[in-house]
Design an enzyme around this catalytic site. Structure first.
Site, PDB file in Angstrom:
ATOM      1  N   SER A 121       0.827  -1.208   0.000  1.00 31.72           N
ATOM      2  CA  SER A 121       0.000   0.000   0.000  1.00 31.72           C
ATOM      3  C   SER A 121       0.856   1.250   0.000  1.00 31.72           C
ATOM      4  CB  SER A 121      -0.933   0.027   1.210  1.00 31.72           C
ATOM      5  OG  SER A 121      -0.201   0.206   2.401  1.00 31.72           O
ATOM      6  N   HIS A 142      -4.600  -4.653  -1.976  1.00 33.73           N
ATOM      7  CA  HIS A 142      -4.291  -4.301  -0.589  1.00 33.73           C
ATOM      8  C   HIS A 142      -5.428  -4.728   0.324  1.00 33.73           C
ATOM      9  CE1 HIS A 142      -4.106  -1.230   2.794  1.00 33.73           C
ATOM     10  NE2 HIS A 142      -3.155  -2.117   3.023  1.00 33.73           N
ATOM     11  N   GLU A 154      -8.414  -3.055  -1.631  1.00 33.10           N
ATOM     12  CA  GLU A 154      -8.150  -2.019  -2.617  1.00 33.10           C
ATOM     13  C   GLU A 154      -7.429  -2.642  -3.816  1.00 33.10           C
ATOM     14  OE1 GLU A 154      -7.407   2.064  -0.304  1.00 33.10           O
ATOM     15  OE2 GLU A 154      -6.015   0.492   0.312  1.00 33.10           O
ATOM     16  N   ASN A 192      -4.954   3.982   3.573  1.00 39.59           N
ATOM     17  CA  ASN A 192      -3.814   4.440   4.371  1.00 39.59           C
ATOM     18  C   ASN A 192      -3.508   5.915   4.161  1.00 39.59           C
ATOM     19  OD1 ASN A 192      -3.255   2.167   5.863  1.00 39.59           O
ATOM     20  ND2 ASN A 192      -1.853   1.301   4.346  1.00 39.59           N
TER      21      ASN A 192
END
Length: 292
Positions: A121, A142, A154, A192
């Site tokens: 990520s 991710h 993701e 994130n």
């Protein structure tokens, strides 16, 4: 990609890798967990089996299904054992050279039709894919931590990711019961990019004495609807992982909000990494993740 049982390899037996392996085994796929270190590998396999056993104890998983998942789970320290895999999920340490080298070595081992997924990520999917002679089959996937509990994955294509690889990836994730969101190949993706600065803000608030960790952990679910507070979540993720992700995002974005606060540095230095070490922001008698 059809929903029939696959042979799936997960590279890296740490917190994230063992969590992803749990997802694969629970979905009925033959799952091979790989790690270069035998002790790490055995810990990872124990984590998967422990999660499945705890799920049965909690009444969240049928005993027969749990046993079938464990029967389909194996481990190896040899990349050549991954030759029959249909999907390879890379969840090794966030090091670009290591990830590129791993995919490059796998090119000579697995089939040309094998999907390569990277769980990064913070690093470029395009950069990681460049280590393979077939970058068109590399897709960023991710998994949110803890992977067995969180539905979201993701999906980020690299510059040369093929349409067939993207579609096959989304279909495969759906067969796992996951929800895909497509994002661009940018540092931090969606989650994130928002989560790390917020967690760092919560840690700085604790450092400054604004409130206790218990108060903050109660306020966030109570007011924002999150399933748990930031410090419980950080203990599950691991303070070492948070430090690594924060640092790499800061190095790329040069935004002070991403730089890990001093408390993180001290906790990592002390070995207080969270649930996996028995102590983080809280103390734990059981280092295993709860089942589901």
């Amino acid at each position: 990609m059809s929903n029939e049982s696959k042979t799936v390899a997960v590279l890296g037996a740490g917190t994230m890798g063992s969590g992803i392996a749990t997802v694969m085994a629970r979905a009925g796929h033959r799952t091979i967990l790989f790690d270069i270190d035998e002790a790490n590998l055995q810990r990872g396999l124990g984590t998967v089996r422990g999660f499945l056993d705890k799920s049965v104890q909690l009444g969240k998983l049928d005993a027969g299904a749990a046993q079938a998942a464990k029967d389909g789970l194996s481990g190896t320290t040899e990349l050549t054992d991954l030759a029959p895999c249909d999907v390879v999920v890379e969840a090794v340490f966030e090091d670009l050279a290591l990830k590129k080298d791993t995919f490059g070595r796998l090119d000579d081992i697995v089939s040309d039709s094998t999907l390569f997924h990277t769980n990064t990520s913070t690093l470029s999917v395009t950069g990681i894919a460049s280590g393979s002679r077939r970058p068109e089959r590399v897709v960023g996937t991710h998994y949110c931590n803890p992977a067995p509990l969180m539905k979201l994955v993701e999906v980020a294509d690299g510059r040369h990711t093929a349409t067939w690889a993207h579609r096959a990836t989304v279909e495969f994730l759906a067969s796992l019961g996951k929800t895909s969101v497509v994002t661009q190949d940018r540092p931090g993706f969606i989650v994130n990019r928002f989560l790390i600065p917020w967690e760092n803000s919560c840690i700085r608030a604790l450092e400054a004495g604004w409130a206790t960790k218990e108060a903050i952990d109660a306020a966030v679910p109570g007011a924002l609807g999150h399933p748990m507070g930031p410090f419980r979540l950080l203990d599950i993720v691991g303070l070492d992982i948070h430090q690594q992700v924060s640092t790499r995002l800061y190095e790329q974005l040069r935004d002070d909000r991403f730089f890990p606060p001093p408390m993180v540095e001290r906790m990592v230095a002390a070995g207080d990494l969270g649930r996996k070490t028995g102590r983080g922001f809280y103390d734990y008698d059981d280092t295993r993740l709860f089942g589901s």
